[in-house]
Design a protein around this motif. Structure first.
Motif, mmCIF file in Angstrom:
data_model
loop_
_atom_site.group_PDB
_atom_site.id
_atom_site.type_symbol
_atom_site.label_atom_id
_atom_site.label_comp_id
_atom_site.label_asym_id
_atom_site.label_seq_id
_atom_site.Cartn_x
_atom_site.Cartn_y
_atom_site.Cartn_z
ATOM 1 N N ILE A 89 0.837 -1.208 0.000
ATOM 2 C CA ILE A 89 0.000 0.000 0.000
ATOM 3 C C ILE A 89 0.871 1.257 0.000
ATOM 4 O O ILE A 89 0.621 2.219 -0.736
ATOM 5 C CB ILE A 89 -0.946 -0.007 1.218
ATOM 6 C CG1 ILE A 89 -1.960 -1.160 1.078
ATOM 7 C CG2 ILE A 89 -1.670 1.327 1.355
ATOM 8 C CD1 ILE A 89 -2.832 -1.358 2.301
ATOM 9 N N ALA A 90 1.918 1.241 0.821
ATOM 10 C CA ALA A 90 2.820 2.390 0.878
ATOM 11 C C ALA A 90 3.532 2.575 -0.457
ATOM 12 O O ALA A 90 3.681 3.707 -0.949
ATOM 13 C CB ALA A 90 3.830 2.190 2.009
ATOM 14 N N TRP A 91 3.975 1.483 -1.057
ATOM 15 C CA TRP A 91 4.651 1.534 -2.354
ATOM 16 C C TRP A 91 3.734 2.132 -3.426
ATOM 17 O O TRP A 91 4.125 3.042 -4.163
ATOM 18 C CB TRP A 91 5.098 0.115 -2.713
ATOM 19 C CG TRP A 91 5.850 -0.024 -3.994
ATOM 20 C CD1 TRP A 91 6.164 0.959 -4.893
ATOM 21 C CD2 TRP A 91 6.371 -1.232 -4.531
ATOM 22 N NE1 TRP A 91 6.846 0.454 -5.960
ATOM 23 C CE2 TRP A 91 6.994 -0.908 -5.754
ATOM 24 C CE3 TRP A 91 6.381 -2.555 -4.095
ATOM 25 C CZ2 TRP A 91 7.602 -1.876 -6.550
ATOM 26 C CZ3 TRP A 91 6.989 -3.518 -4.869
ATOM 27 C CH2 TRP A 91 7.601 -3.184 -6.093
ATOM 28 N N GLU A 92 2.518 1.625 -3.495
ATOM 29 C CA GLU A 92 1.550 2.126 -4.472
ATOM 30 C C GLU A 92 1.256 3.607 -4.248
ATOM 31 O O GLU A 92 1.167 4.394 -5.213
ATOM 32 C CB GLU A 92 0.256 1.305 -4.375
ATOM 33 C CG GLU A 92 -0.812 1.682 -5.375
ATOM 34 C CD GLU A 92 -0.486 1.198 -6.776
ATOM 35 O OE1 GLU A 92 -0.915 1.880 -7.737
ATOM 36 O OE2 GLU A 92 0.172 0.151 -6.909
ATOM 37 N N SER A 93 1.135 4.014 -3.008
ATOM 38 C CA SER A 93 0.812 5.405 -2.695
ATOM 39 C C SER A 93 1.955 6.336 -3.070
ATOM 40 O O SER A 93 1.726 7.419 -3.630
ATOM 41 C CB SER A 93 0.495 5.540 -1.202
ATOM 42 O OG SER A 93 -0.588 4.712 -0.835
#
Length: 258
Positions: free
Chosen positions: A25-29
């Motif tokens: 999720i952090a990577w995508e964000s």
């Protein structure tokens, strides 16, 4: 039954699954917000899309080629490693003569040796298999050799007083005691095989996931490059888990399970 298996899985891997999800999720964000350019690190969704769009080519041509190199190199590594470990275990002079050469073989960078293998074998599968073998045989030799030395000395002396010969001691004590160490070496070796195959394809190949990732990186197609890296990771994990399952079944059958 399913509920019990789910509870066991959640207990063993729940924290990992949670951390992995948060990282995705952090990577995508971070990529979606433009904090990191997508041509440097693509988002997980872009990698997944590239994997599906190029899946047929990646699997039917490149994954199969890498898998062939891994399997051939692994078979040669296991066969040669077992023979060498047993030979050094039986013969002390042979151990003193060969062990330093094994250490030396691991200090030479594979990048320096790959062009030599290409010169010897050409751009064939055997140049990559040679790299895989050189990468993966060392864990087999060391783990098997160390495991063979763990035999129960008191039990061995008891069998010797009963007239057991060297071969009977090897089959009854040394070989069973070496199995846990041997399987530990197998797990390391199978992962190193994937690394070795990738290095060989990077430096001289016309197909394979390593070759594909190199070609995509030179063209700045980072989505496709990361897709091939993802497949390499999944390949390594799958092969590792196969060894783990084999280890659990075999050691449980022998009464040596952890």
């Amino acid at each position: 039954m399913r509920r019990r298996l789910f509870k066991r899985w959640a207990h063993d891997y729940g924290w990992f699954a949670l951390l992995f999800t948060l990282l995705l999720i952090a990577w995508e964000s971070v990529v979606s917000l433009g904090w990191v350019p997508s041509f440097i690190i693509p988002s997980p969704t872009s990698i997944t899309r590239a994997l599906f769009e190029n899946g047929h080519l990646l699997i039917s041509r490149h994954l199969i080629a890498t898998l062939e190199e891994v399997v051939l190199g692994f078979i040669l590594s296991v066969s040669g490693g077992i023979i060498l470990a047993i030979s050094m275990h039986i013969s002390r002079p042979l151990e003193k003569a060969l062990y330093p050469f094994m250490i030396i073989s691991q200090t030479i960078p594979l990048i320096a040796l790959s062009p030599i293998f290409i010169m010897w074998f050409g751009y064939t599968i055997w140049s990559k298999v040679a790299v895989v073998f050189l990468t993966a045989f060392f864990p087999i030799v060391v783990s098997t050799y160390d495991g063979l030395k763990k035999g129960d000395r008191e039990y061995a002396e008891l069998l010797m007083t009963m007239g057991a010969n060297r071969w009977e001691l090897f089959c009854t004590i040394e070989m069973p005691m070496a199995l846990p160490s041997f399987f530990s070496g197998l797990k390391l070796s199978i992962v190193y095989c994937v690394v070795g195959a990738t290095i060989g394809e990077w430096l001289g190949g016309t197909k394979g996931l390593g070759y594909y990732s190199r070609r995509m990186s030179s063209n700045m197609h980072t989505d496709e490059m990361f897709a091939s890296i993802l497949l390499l990771s999944l390949l390594g994990i799958s092969l590792f888990m196969m060894i783990v399952i084999l280890e659990n079944k075999f050691l449980k059958r022998r009464g040596l399970s952890k």
